[in-house]
Design a protein around this motif. Structure first.
Motif, PDB file in Angstrom:
ATOM      1  N   ARG A  84       0.821  -1.215   0.000  1.00 28.93           N
ATOM      2  CA  ARG A  84       0.000   0.000   0.000  1.00 28.93           C
ATOM      3  C   ARG A  84       0.855   1.265   0.000  1.00 28.93           C
ATOM      4  O   ARG A  84       0.621   2.188  -0.791  1.00 28.93           O
ATOM      5  CB  ARG A  84      -0.942   0.020   1.195  1.00 28.93           C
ATOM      6  CG  ARG A  84      -1.856   1.243   1.213  1.00 28.93           C
ATOM      7  CD  ARG A  84      -2.897   1.186   2.317  1.00 28.93           C
ATOM      8  NE  ARG A  84      -3.795   0.065   2.073  1.00 28.93           N
ATOM      9  CZ  ARG A  84      -3.974  -0.948   2.939  1.00 28.93           C
ATOM     10  NH1 ARG A  84      -3.323  -0.966   4.087  1.00 28.93           N
ATOM     11  NH2 ARG A  84      -4.796  -1.932   2.651  1.00 28.93           N
ATOM     12  N   ALA A  85       1.869   1.342   0.852  1.00 28.79           N
ATOM     13  CA  ALA A  85       2.688   2.554   0.949  1.00 28.79           C
ATOM     14  C   ALA A  85       3.368   2.879  -0.377  1.00 28.79           C
ATOM     15  O   ALA A  85       3.524   4.051  -0.737  1.00 28.79           O
ATOM     16  CB  ALA A  85       3.735   2.390   2.056  1.00 28.79           C
ATOM     17  N   MET A  86       3.757   1.880  -1.107  1.00 27.79           N
ATOM     18  CA  MET A  86       4.398   2.062  -2.408  1.00 27.79           C
ATOM     19  C   MET A  86       3.443   2.732  -3.406  1.00 27.79           C
ATOM     20  O   MET A  86       3.874   3.491  -4.278  1.00 27.79           O
ATOM     21  CB  MET A  86       4.839   0.701  -2.942  1.00 27.79           C
ATOM     22  CG  MET A  86       5.433   0.679  -4.305  1.00 27.79           C
ATOM     23  SD  MET A  86       5.781  -1.058  -4.727  1.00 27.79           S
ATOM     24  CE  MET A  86       6.719  -0.839  -6.209  1.00 27.79           C
ATOM     25  N   PHE A  87       2.150   2.467  -3.263  1.00 21.80           N
ATOM     26  CA  PHE A  87       1.153   2.941  -4.223  1.00 21.80           C
ATOM     27  C   PHE A  87       0.466   4.242  -3.813  1.00 21.80           C
ATOM     28  O   PHE A  87      -0.096   4.925  -4.668  1.00 21.80           O
ATOM     29  CB  PHE A  87       0.103   1.849  -4.458  1.00 21.80           C
ATOM     30  CG  PHE A  87       0.578   0.792  -5.410  1.00 21.80           C
ATOM     31  CD1 PHE A  87       0.166   0.798  -6.728  1.00 21.80           C
ATOM     32  CD2 PHE A  87       1.452  -0.191  -4.991  1.00 21.80           C
ATOM     33  CE1 PHE A  87       0.623  -0.158  -7.617  1.00 21.80           C
ATOM     34  CE2 PHE A  87       1.917  -1.157  -5.865  1.00 21.80           C
ATOM     35  CZ  PHE A  87       1.502  -1.138  -7.186  1.00 21.80           C
ATOM     36  N   GLU A  88       0.521   4.597  -2.540  1.00 19.51           N
ATOM     37  CA  GLU A  88      -0.155   5.812  -2.087  1.00 19.51           C
ATOM     38  C   GLU A  88       0.408   7.020  -2.828  1.00 19.51           C
ATOM     39  O   GLU A  88       1.612   7.175  -2.976  1.00 19.51           O
ATOM     40  CB  GLU A  88      -0.007   5.974  -0.577  1.00 19.51           C
ATOM     41  CG  GLU A  88      -0.863   4.981   0.171  1.00 19.51           C
ATOM     42  CD  GLU A  88      -0.703   5.037   1.677  1.00 19.51           C
ATOM     43  OE1 GLU A  88       0.341   5.513   2.158  1.00 19.51           O
ATOM     44  OE2 GLU A  88      -1.623   4.571   2.363  1.00 19.51           O
ATOM     45  N   GLY A  89      -0.486   7.851  -3.343  1.00 19.61           N
ATOM     46  CA  GLY A  89      -0.093   9.030  -4.102  1.00 19.61           C
ATOM     47  C   GLY A  89       0.153   8.757  -5.582  1.00 19.61           C
ATOM     48  O   GLY A  89       0.489   9.670  -6.337  1.00 19.61           O
ATOM     49  N   HIS A  90       0.000   7.499  -6.002  1.00 21.76           N
ATOM     50  CA  HIS A  90       0.249   7.126  -7.399  1.00 21.76           C
ATOM     51  C   HIS A  90      -0.972   6.499  -8.068  1.00 21.76           C
ATOM     52  O   HIS A  90      -0.856   6.005  -9.185  1.00 21.76           O
ATOM     53  CB  HIS A  90       1.407   6.119  -7.480  1.00 21.76           C
ATOM     54  CG  HIS A  90       2.712   6.671  -7.032  1.00 21.76           C
ATOM     55  ND1 HIS A  90       3.517   7.435  -7.857  1.00 21.76           N
ATOM     56  CD2 HIS A  90       3.354   6.596  -5.843  1.00 21.76           C
ATOM     57  CE1 HIS A  90       4.598   7.779  -7.197  1.00 21.76           C
ATOM     58  NE2 HIS A  90       4.525   7.292  -5.979  1.00 21.76           N
ATOM     59  N   VAL A  91      -2.120   6.502  -7.406  1.00 11.19           N
ATOM     60  CA  VAL A  91      -3.287   5.783  -7.916  1.00 11.19           C
ATOM     61  C   VAL A  91      -4.433   6.738  -8.224  1.00 11.19           C
ATOM     62  O   VAL A  91      -4.795   7.574  -7.398  1.00 11.19           O
ATOM     63  CB  VAL A  91      -3.766   4.721  -6.904  1.00 11.19           C
ATOM     64  CG1 VAL A  91      -5.063   4.073  -7.367  1.00 11.19           C
ATOM     65  CG2 VAL A  91      -2.691   3.669  -6.680  1.00 11.19           C
ATOM     66  N   VAL A  92      -4.970   6.604  -9.418  1.00 15.92           N
ATOM     67  CA  VAL A  92      -6.222   7.254  -9.796  1.00 15.92           C
ATOM     68  C   VAL A  92      -7.153   6.113 -10.170  1.00 15.92           C
ATOM     69  O   VAL A  92      -6.961   5.442 -11.173  1.00 15.92           O
ATOM     70  CB  VAL A  92      -6.038   8.226 -10.977  1.00 15.92           C
ATOM     71  CG1 VAL A  92      -7.387   8.792 -11.414  1.00 15.92           C
ATOM     72  CG2 VAL A  92      -5.072   9.345 -10.602  1.00 15.92           C
ATOM     73  N   GLN A  93      -8.120   5.881  -9.304  1.00 14.78           N
ATOM     74  CA  GLN A  93      -9.034   4.757  -9.544  1.00 14.78           C
ATOM     75  C   GLN A  93     -10.215   5.208 -10.383  1.00 14.78           C
ATOM     76  O   GLN A  93     -10.876   6.197 -10.095  1.00 14.78           O
ATOM     77  CB  GLN A  93      -9.530   4.157  -8.236  1.00 14.78           C
ATOM     78  CG  GLN A  93     -10.374   2.930  -8.493  1.00 14.78           C
ATOM     79  CD  GLN A  93     -10.397   1.977  -7.334  1.00 14.78           C
ATOM     80  OE1 GLN A  93      -9.902   2.258  -6.260  1.00 14.78           O
ATOM     81  NE2 GLN A  93     -10.986   0.820  -7.553  1.00 14.78           N
ATOM     82  N   THR A  94     -10.436   4.466 -11.456  1.00 16.54           N
ATOM     83  CA  THR A  94     -11.551   4.735 -12.356  1.00 16.54           C
ATOM     84  C   THR A  94     -12.649   3.706 -12.121  1.00 16.54           C
ATOM     85  O   THR A  94     -12.470   2.782 -11.325  1.00 16.54           O
ATOM     86  CB  THR A  94     -11.088   4.665 -13.820  1.00 16.54           C
ATOM     87  OG1 THR A  94     -10.605   3.345 -14.089  1.00 16.54           O
ATOM     88  CG2 THR A  94      -9.998   5.683 -14.105  1.00 16.54           C
ATOM     89  N   ARG A  95     -13.749   3.865 -12.825  1.00 17.85           N
ATOM     90  CA  ARG A  95     -14.817   2.867 -12.801  1.00 17.85           C
ATOM     91  C   ARG A  95     -14.875   2.224 -14.175  1.00 17.85           C
ATOM     92  O   ARG A  95     -14.870   2.930 -15.195  1.00 17.85           O
ATOM     93  CB  ARG A  95     -16.156   3.530 -12.480  1.00 17.85           C
ATOM     94  CG  ARG A  95     -16.252   3.976 -11.045  1.00 17.85           C
ATOM     95  CD  ARG A  95     -17.576   4.612 -10.700  1.00 17.85           C
ATOM     96  NE  ARG A  95     -18.702   4.109 -11.475  1.00 17.85           N
ATOM     97  CZ  ARG A  95     -19.855   4.758 -11.607  1.00 17.85           C
ATOM     98  NH1 ARG A  95     -20.028   5.915 -11.031  1.00 17.85           N
ATOM     99  NH2 ARG A  95     -20.820   4.233 -12.321  1.00 17.85           N
TER     100      ARG A  95
END
Length: 108
Positions: A84-95
């Motif tokens: 999780r820490a590796m991905f925080e700030g790098h994710v834009v979740q779409t639908r």
């Protein structure tokens, strides 16, 4: 989408349109998806992406900046906890039923 050239072309066209309409957004400069995660070995999406990033780092080719635009969960849940820490700030979740919207593209 990664395994379908027509889908890739559609996404790149939308990125160009968004860039043109939004004061030269960096998305408009994307012309290809280089060295994407495997289209043959699907699993937990977060693990696929982490593996790709780790492989690039080991090759001395770590990306200077990166973002995940994905409709799959990359931050929450037990399966994503370890990285999780590796991905925080790098994710834009779409639908998946909507796709990438202007609202979601802006933070990317």
């Amino acid at each position: 989408w990664r395994a379908q050239p027509a889908f890739v072309a559609d996404i790149l066209d939308e990125f160009r349109r968004f860039g043109a309409a939004n004061d030269g957004s960096p998305l408009g400069a994307v012309t290809a998806f280089v060295d994407a995660t495997s289209t043959e070995h699907f699993g937990a999406r977060q693990h696929e992406i982490a593996s790709w990033l780790e492989r690039r780092r080991a090759q001395g080719q770590a990306p200077a900046a990166w973002v995940c635009l994905d409709d799959e969960e990359l931050l929450d849940g037990e399966e994503c906890a370890e990285r999780r820490a590796m991905f925080e700030g790098h994710v834009v979740q779409t639908r998946s039923d909507v796709g990438l919207t202007a609202e979601k593209a802006a933070p990317a």
